[in-house]
Design a protein around this motif. Structure first.
Motif, short mmCIF file in Angstrom:
data_model
loop_
_atom_site.label_atom_id
_atom_site.label_comp_id
_atom_site.label_asym_id
_atom_site.label_seq_id
_atom_site.Cartn_x
_atom_site.Cartn_y
_atom_site.Cartn_z
N GLU B 327 -15.60 -27.66 29.75
CA GLU B 327 -15.74 -29.02 29.23
C GLU B 327 -14.81 -30.06 29.85
O GLU B 327 -15.26 -31.13 30.27
CB GLU B 327 -15.48 -29.03 27.71
N THR B 328 -13.51 -29.73 29.90
CA THR B 328 -12.58 -30.76 30.35
C THR B 328 -12.66 -30.97 31.87
O THR B 328 -12.43 -32.07 32.36
CB THR B 328 -11.12 -30.42 29.96
N ALA B 329 -13.05 -29.88 32.59
CA ALA B 329 -13.25 -30.02 34.04
C ALA B 329 -14.50 -30.85 34.31
O ALA B 329 -14.53 -31.67 35.22
CB ALA B 329 -13.38 -28.65 34.69
N LEU B 330 -15.52 -30.64 33.48
CA LEU B 330 -16.76 -31.41 33.60
C LEU B 330 -16.48 -32.90 33.43
O LEU B 330 -16.96 -33.74 34.19
CB LEU B 330 -17.74 -30.92 32.52
N ILE B 331 -15.65 -33.20 32.44
CA ILE B 331 -15.30 -34.60 32.19
C ILE B 331 -14.53 -35.17 33.38
O ILE B 331 -14.83 -36.27 33.87
CB ILE B 331 -14.49 -34.72 30.88
N ALA B 332 -13.55 -34.40 33.89
CA ALA B 332 -12.76 -34.85 35.04
C ALA B 332 -13.69 -35.15 36.21
O ALA B 332 -13.53 -36.15 36.92
CB ALA B 332 -11.73 -33.80 35.43
N SER B 333 -14.67 -34.29 36.38
CA SER B 333 -15.62 -34.44 37.48
C SER B 333 -16.43 -35.73 37.34
O SER B 333 -16.60 -36.48 38.30
CB SER B 333 -16.52 -33.21 37.49
N ILE B 334 -16.91 -36.00 36.15
CA ILE B 334 -17.70 -37.23 35.92
C ILE B 334 -16.82 -38.47 36.13
O ILE B 334 -17.27 -39.50 36.60
CB ILE B 334 -18.31 -37.24 34.50
N GLU B 335 -15.52 -38.32 35.80
CA GLU B 335 -14.60 -39.46 35.96
C GLU B 335 -14.14 -39.64 37.40
O GLU B 335 -13.36 -40.54 37.69
CB GLU B 335 -13.38 -39.27 35.03
N HIS B 337 -12.74 -37.11 39.51
CA HIS B 337 -11.58 -36.31 39.91
C HIS B 337 -12.04 -34.91 40.29
O HIS B 337 -13.15 -34.51 39.96
CB HIS B 337 -10.58 -36.22 38.75
N PRO B 338 -11.17 -34.15 40.94
CA PRO B 338 -11.48 -32.73 41.11
C PRO B 338 -11.70 -32.09 39.74
O PRO B 338 -11.14 -32.56 38.74
CB PRO B 338 -10.22 -32.17 41.79
N GLY B 339 -12.53 -31.05 39.69
CA GLY B 339 -12.84 -30.42 38.40
C GLY B 339 -11.73 -29.54 37.89
O GLY B 339 -11.82 -28.33 37.88
N GLU B 340 -10.66 -30.19 37.45
CA GLU B 340 -9.50 -29.46 36.96
C GLU B 340 -9.46 -29.54 35.45
O GLU B 340 -9.42 -30.64 34.90
CB GLU B 340 -8.23 -30.14 37.47
N PRO B 341 -9.42 -28.39 34.78
CA PRO B 341 -9.33 -28.44 33.32
C PRO B 341 -7.97 -28.95 32.87
O PRO B 341 -7.00 -28.88 33.61
CB PRO B 341 -9.50 -26.98 32.90
N ARG B 342 -7.92 -29.47 31.66
CA ARG B 342 -6.65 -29.87 31.08
C ARG B 342 -6.50 -29.13 29.75
O ARG B 342 -7.49 -28.64 29.20
CB ARG B 342 -6.60 -31.38 30.85
N PRO B 343 -5.26 -29.01 29.26
CA PRO B 343 -5.08 -28.27 28.01
C PRO B 343 -5.84 -28.94 26.85
O PRO B 343 -5.95 -30.16 26.80
CB PRO B 343 -3.57 -28.34 27.77
N ARG B 344 -6.39 -28.12 25.96
CA ARG B 344 -7.00 -28.62 24.74
C ARG B 344 -6.19 -28.07 23.58
O ARG B 344 -5.83 -26.88 23.65
CB ARG B 344 -8.44 -28.11 24.60
N PRO B 345 -5.91 -28.74 22.46
CA PRO B 345 -6.30 -30.10 22.17
C PRO B 345 -5.62 -31.11 23.09
O PRO B 345 -4.63 -30.74 23.71
CB PRO B 345 -5.86 -30.27 20.71
N PRO B 346 -6.08 -32.35 23.11
CA PRO B 346 -7.19 -32.89 22.32
C PRO B 346 -8.55 -32.37 22.82
O PRO B 346 -8.75 -32.28 24.02
CB PRO B 346 -7.09 -34.40 22.54
N TYR B 347 -9.41 -32.02 21.88
CA TYR B 347 -10.75 -31.59 22.21
C TYR B 347 -11.62 -32.80 22.53
O TYR B 347 -11.38 -33.89 22.00
CB TYR B 347 -11.35 -30.80 21.04
N PRO B 348 -12.63 -32.59 23.41
CA PRO B 348 -13.47 -33.72 23.79
C PRO B 348 -14.15 -34.41 22.60
O PRO B 348 -14.39 -35.61 22.66
CB PRO B 348 -14.53 -33.06 24.70
N ALA B 349 -14.41 -33.64 21.53
CA ALA B 349 -15.05 -34.27 20.37
C ALA B 349 -14.19 -35.41 19.82
O ALA B 349 -14.70 -36.32 19.17
CB ALA B 349 -15.31 -33.23 19.29
N ARG B 350 -12.88 -35.35 20.08
CA ARG B 350 -12.01 -36.45 19.66
C ARG B 350 -11.67 -37.37 20.83
O ARG B 350 -11.66 -38.58 20.69
CB ARG B 350 -10.71 -35.90 19.08
N GLN B 351 -11.40 -36.75 21.97
CA GLN B 351 -10.96 -37.53 23.13
C GLN B 351 -11.58 -36.90 24.37
O GLN B 351 -11.08 -35.93 24.89
CB GLN B 351 -9.44 -37.47 23.21
N GLY B 352 -12.69 -37.45 24.81
CA GLY B 352 -13.42 -36.85 25.91
C GLY B 352 -13.56 -37.77 27.10
O GLY B 352 -12.56 -38.27 27.63
#
Lengths: 251, 644, 157
Positions: B327-335, B337-352
């Motif tokens: 999920e978080t890599a997917l978001i980075a990719s759309i934004e 950036h390289p598809g790098e995950p970030r620690p959760r929380p915050p979960y995308p449902a709150r901050q995506g």
């Protein structure tokens, strides 16, 4: 203040703090490499692992990016934590066999031995320099490639034209692989090969700072006329003299 | 392949009925309808040429019939697949159709006959799962069995894949004729929290791998107060061996769009994104077309169905990175950036995405939504097991007779899928293992065929449901080589951000490389075990946390195979070349010389009808002779074995 | 290839979602690689740091800093293709084209790649040539396959 339990002890924390911050404030030491208080959390080195016993998903978590919360109970020295930490440290050492800070940590914490296979000279990829450059520099370095090929790089491996010479990268590097050489009016930062001409005071000749940064400052907060190109000390002196009606001939 | 017809906006239930009516005319025209399965798998098998040949043939004979492309009906190993429906008759499925079959097929059709040579089975009725309606087609021909009675289809309950292979994926009308967009219209007339309650009741869990309860995810996103929210459809299906998401996007794109629009209404999202991996160009094209159609009819855009809901969807194409399924890599990719995950929380449902609340659902999950919204949570929960409700689509592939996509109720056993629907290993070989969950999953030994497939049972057995890949392995597959294959994948796809995943997977791969090349050491197994556990325990994201499952599960179930590689320098499956020595049994060899013809290295010596001998110096151990020998006179043994 | 052409590409992509990827994808498609000037021009136009675009360009396998061949031959190395002999197909193609995996022929005509699962597992092993997928490929017939898929494109011609 709310409390959580670390190693059986109640530890206070402020809202928004991580477990690592709470632990450090409470005098509990947790080793960490990619964490830097000034740079926000990143969670890449995985050295600061703790085991969650209650109040969260059971298992290991990086304390640097784990929000402290009231019902959280963690341990910093369980068998599982120790095993993981020794493997992680061993893997980092296999990558950077000569890094002094790693060798010191290994002496204290123990490390599993793996066959050395050095990566980019001495770099543990903690990303502090990248984050520092983003925070205070000009964002000229970044992570490139991926997996084992990942490294901190300047685009196309060419000296970055926009480097400010702020030396933030050098200051935050935990393994001291970023070197700055001062040489005849220039500073050179390795391994980026940045070359920045220093700016000097027109009056006294003292170094003001990296030329690019001085130029940037001048653009953002212009200083006109006789006061331009001076070091802060000379500028203040000249300002006072100007107020007294003197006409200054710059030397 | 596009269609004209109704151009004005769909604003009411009555407009939707008009859409449906036109769709029924297309699905059941007063003339024959020929549909060619033209998803990526069908096209790879040559369905493009079949489509053209049939078209030419129809024209040549002046036969009035409708010819349309369709998605994949699931039985990919028998492609190219063609269906023919004549008014008042059962629908006939043809398999393995070749361009040369176009003539006889069309001529049979002109004579009102079934083209027996390629006939696979008949369908006598269409069930519209969204509405429960049944449409009788006609009696089956006397000499052809029912499609539903084939081993492959018997255990199946096709919900998420309900329209795949049936409708023209480029026709919104045909989708509507199968009950499409009806659930949306009903949903928009009701209360969002009511639909979320139904989804929670349905027990639907994320079909992308992690199995998080979908209703709960929607509830959290709905409760994240913000004026701007996103809903993302995760179509970055990267598990090698799983392709149900591709099939749904290519065969029934509107089911995913309808699921997203219902989600947008429930959660208050205004923007939707469908993220599709670059390897799926046809899926990207099909979804793009569906979006344009829905927009044209007002099912996307401002004030959808006069409900006040405004929502639009765009497609983002991935650029080749497995980790972007996270999920978080997917978001980075759309934004950007390289598809790098970030620690959760915050979960995308709150901050995506762009810091705004974001709900990310998998393709198959979303395709189920219209069904649940339309028929209720209880109806859906009636299928499956207590912890895993509903159905799951599996990509049943590998060394198995019938291979393709099977959708079965959760809790169906591995055996019912692999041996039942799949018909067991091809060529009468013995089943050795089943790999589920792709690079994040593990290998289950043949002894566990009675294991029910549900989230908990699979996890308990050391593997995961994942996105539903199910790779069947027979005795010719080496489990150490499989572990090495998956580690090559993981090490190549690791983003490199965290230490355990970046350095650990590379270290494990080195060890496995060594073992498969004959350099294994006794202590390697303990090191593999410890490293694998730590990579699982200590990695930042789901990729690293599951990357070593293939190693851990093969160590658990196939330890003796590792030991054979290490101690005896022997690969029992004969896959690891450096360990394998081929020999010819002179008692069995009849001197036919086939092996010598097949050998690429000229390593087989001897002539006439004398027994042949393999020159070990020239042998590249490719195994070509072993596979071709009609007498089974060629055998292999381990390099370190006596007699090698 | 002027800076303006790159800028025009950047300007065509207006949605913020997936903007960087879609711009780089278009440049890659058009120029068969991401030229340095293109990344510089795009960074300038997007007002993003060059280091970010360089990170993206090197992270994703769709992008290449070196020009790729006119025709891309991608051997699928998904799980099923792997157990059904994808490695033998790759080896044969390496021999026929005279390049190793990831390489481009000297005449710039072909690039041989290993691709991640194409989702055609029931027809393994599969090979994609310029985006179209070919089923049940045998090492012995890769020659024919290339000839039929690429008009006038026999390797070594």
């Amino acid at each position: 203040m709310p409390e959580m339990i670390i190693n059986g002890l109640a530890v206070n924390f402020r809202s928004g703090e991580t477990v690592l911050q709470a632990a450090l404030a409470g005098g509990i030491h947790i080793p960490a490499l990619c964490h830097h208080p000034g740079l926000g959390h990143f969670g890449s080195c995985r050295l600061c692992l703790v085991e969650i016993l209650a109040g969260g998903r059971p298992g290991l978590a990086a304390s640097c990016s784990l929000p402290a919360s009231e019902d959280l109970v963690v341990e910093t020295g369980t068998e599982r934590v120790v095993r993981a930490r020794r493997v992680v440290l061993g893997l980092l050492l296999a990558r950077c066999p000569d890094a002094k800070p790693l060798l010191e940590l290994a002496e204290n914490l123990g490390a599993v031995k793996f066959t050395p296979r050095p990566g980019d000279p001495g770099c543990i990829l903690c990303g502090r320099c990248v984050r520092a450059c983003r925070a205070v520099g000009a964002n000229v370095i970044g992570f490139a490639w991926r997996g084992r090929d990942r490294r901190v790089a300047v685009p196309f491996d060419q000296p970055p034209a926009d480097c400010l010479g702020c030396r933030a990268c050098e200051q935050v590097c935990p393994v001291n692989v970023i070197k700055v050489v001062e040489d005849r009016g220039r500073i050179r930062i390795f391994p980026w090969q940045s070359e920045i001409e220093m700016a000097y005071c027109r009056n006294c000749g003292a170094a003001i700072g990296p030329g690019v940064q001085a130029g940037r400052l001048q653009k953002r907060f212009p200083v006109e006329g006789p006061l331009s190109g001076l070091c802060p000390a000379c500028r203040r002196r000249f300002q006072a003299a100007l107020a007294g009606g003197l006409v200054i001939q710059p030397t | 392949m596009t269609e004209g017809g109704i151009k004005h906006r769909v604003e009411s239930g009555r407009d939707l009925q008009a859409l449906e009516k036109k769709g029924l005319e297309l699905l059941y025209p007063g003339r024959p309808r020929i549909a060619v399965a033209m998803a990526s798998c069908g096209r790879a098998a040559g369905s493009g040429r079949i489509y053209e040949s049939i078209g030419d043939e129809l024209e040549r004979r002046g036969l009035d019939a409708s010819l349309v492309p369709a998605g994949c009906p699931g039985l990919c190993s028998r492609e190219p697949l063609v269906t023919v429906l004549e008014p008042g008759k059962a629908r006939i499925y043809y398999s393995g159709v070749q361009p040369a079959d176009a003539g006889p097929l069309v001529s049979a059709l002109a004579g009102g006959e079934v083209y027996q040579k390629r006939a696979l089975g008949a369908e006598v009725e269409d069930r519209l799962v969204v509405t429960g309606r049944q449409i009788d087609l006609g009696p089956p021909p006397g000499n052809l069995g029912l499609l539903a009675d084939l081993d492959f289809y018997r255990p199946q309950v096709r919900l998420a894949t309900r329209n795949c292979g049936c409708i023209n994926p480029f026709s919104i009308h045909e989708y509507a004729a199968r009950g499409g967009y009806r659930a949306l219209a009903e949903a928009l007339a009701g209360d969002p929290s009511g639909i979320i309650a139904e989804i929670k009741k349905s027990g639907l869990r994320g079909r992308g791998g992690a199995g998080f309860p979908t209703g709960l995810k929607w509830e959290i996103t709905a409760g994240s107060g913000h004026d701007e929210k996103y809903i993302i459809c995760n179509g970055d299906e990267g598990d090698p061996g799983a392709y149900m998401d591709r099939s749904i996007l290519e065969g029934d794109p509107h089911s995913v769009l309808e699921g997203m629009i219902i989600g947008a209404y429930c959660m208050g999202a205004r923007h939707g994104i469908i993220y599709v991996r670059a390897e799926y160009p046809l899926a990207i094209k099909t979804v793009g077309h569906a979006i344009a159609q829905a927009r044209e009819l007002g099912l996307l855009g401002e004030n959808i169905l006069n409900s006040g809901l405004s929502f639009d969807v765009e497609v983002v194409m991935g650029a080749g990175a497995f980790v972007c399924g996270e999920e978080t890599a997917l978001i980075a990719s759309i934004e950007g950036h390289p598809g790098e995950p970030r620690p959760r929380p915050p979960y995308p449902a709150r901050q995506g995405l762009w810091g705004k609340p974001t709900c990310i659902n998998n393709v198959e999950t979303l395709a189920n939504i219209p069904l649940i919204a339309g028929r209720g949570g209880d109806w859906y929960a009636g299928l499956g097991t207590a912890g895993s409700r509903g159905t799951k689509v599996f990509a049943l592939v590998g060394k198995v007779k019938n291979s393709g996509l099977v959708e079965v109720p959760m809790g169906t056993t591995i055996g019912d899928i692999v041996l039942g629907a799949g018909g067991g290993p091809d060529g009468g070989r013995k089943l050795k293992a089943v790999q589920t969950g792709g690079p994040s999953g593990g290998c289950i030994p043949a002894s566990l065929v009675d294991l029910p497939v549900d989230y908990e049972s699979l996890t308990g057995a050391g593997t995961i449901m994942g996105s539903g890949g199910m790779v069947v392995m027979d005795e010719s597959v080496c489990m150490v080589d499989m572990a090495r294959y998956f580690m090559t994948f993981a090490a190549g796809e690791s983003c490199g951000k965290c230490t355990p995943c970046r350095e650990g997977t590379a270290e494990i791969l080195d060890i496995l490389d060594r073992i498969t090349q004959g350099g294994g050491r006794p202590e390697d197994l303990d090191t593999l075990d410890e490293l694998s556990r730590v990579v699982k325990d200590a990695s930042l994201c789901g990729l690293g946390q599951t990357a070593t499952n293939p190693v851990l599960s093969t160590l658990r179930y196939f330890r003796s195979e590792y030991e054979a590689h290490i101690k005896d320098k022997h690969c029992p499956a004969g896959v690891c070349r450096n360990l394998t020595v081929y020999r010819i049994n002179p008692e069995l060899c009849i001197g036919c010389g086939l092996c010598a013809e097949e050998c690429p290295g000229g390593a087989i010596l001897g002539r006439d009808d004398q027994p042949r001998v393999i020159s070990q110096e020239s042998c590249t151990r490719c195994g070509a002779c072993y596979r071709i020998c009609p007498q089974e006179a060629i055998f292999f043994t381990g390099r370190g074995m006596p007699g090698a | 290839m002027t800076g303006n052409e790159y800028t025009d590409i950047v300007k065509r992509h207006t949605s913020p979602n997936g903007r960087v990827l879609s711009i780089l994808e278009e440049i890659q498609r058009k120029y068969r690689h991401l030229p340095e000037e293109a990344l510089r021009a795009a960074a300038e136009e997007l007002n993003l740091p060059l280091s970010q675009l360089y990170g993206v360009a090197t992270f994703y396998t769709s992008f290449s800093l070196q020009p790729r061949g006119e025709h891309i031959i991608g051997v699928c190395h998904g799980t099923v293709c792997h157990v059904k002999g994808a490695a033998r197909v790759t080896a044969e193609l390496e021999k026929k084209l005279g390049v190793s995996e990831g390489g481009t022929t000297g005449d710039g005509k072909f690039t041989l790649e290993s691709v991640k699962c194409l989702g055609c597992c029931s027809l393994a092993p599969v090979v994609s040539i310029d985006g179209s997928v070919h089923a049940r490929v045998k090492p012995e017939t890769v020659d024919e396959l290339i000839k039929s898929a690429i008009p006038g494109g026999a390797p070594g011609d």
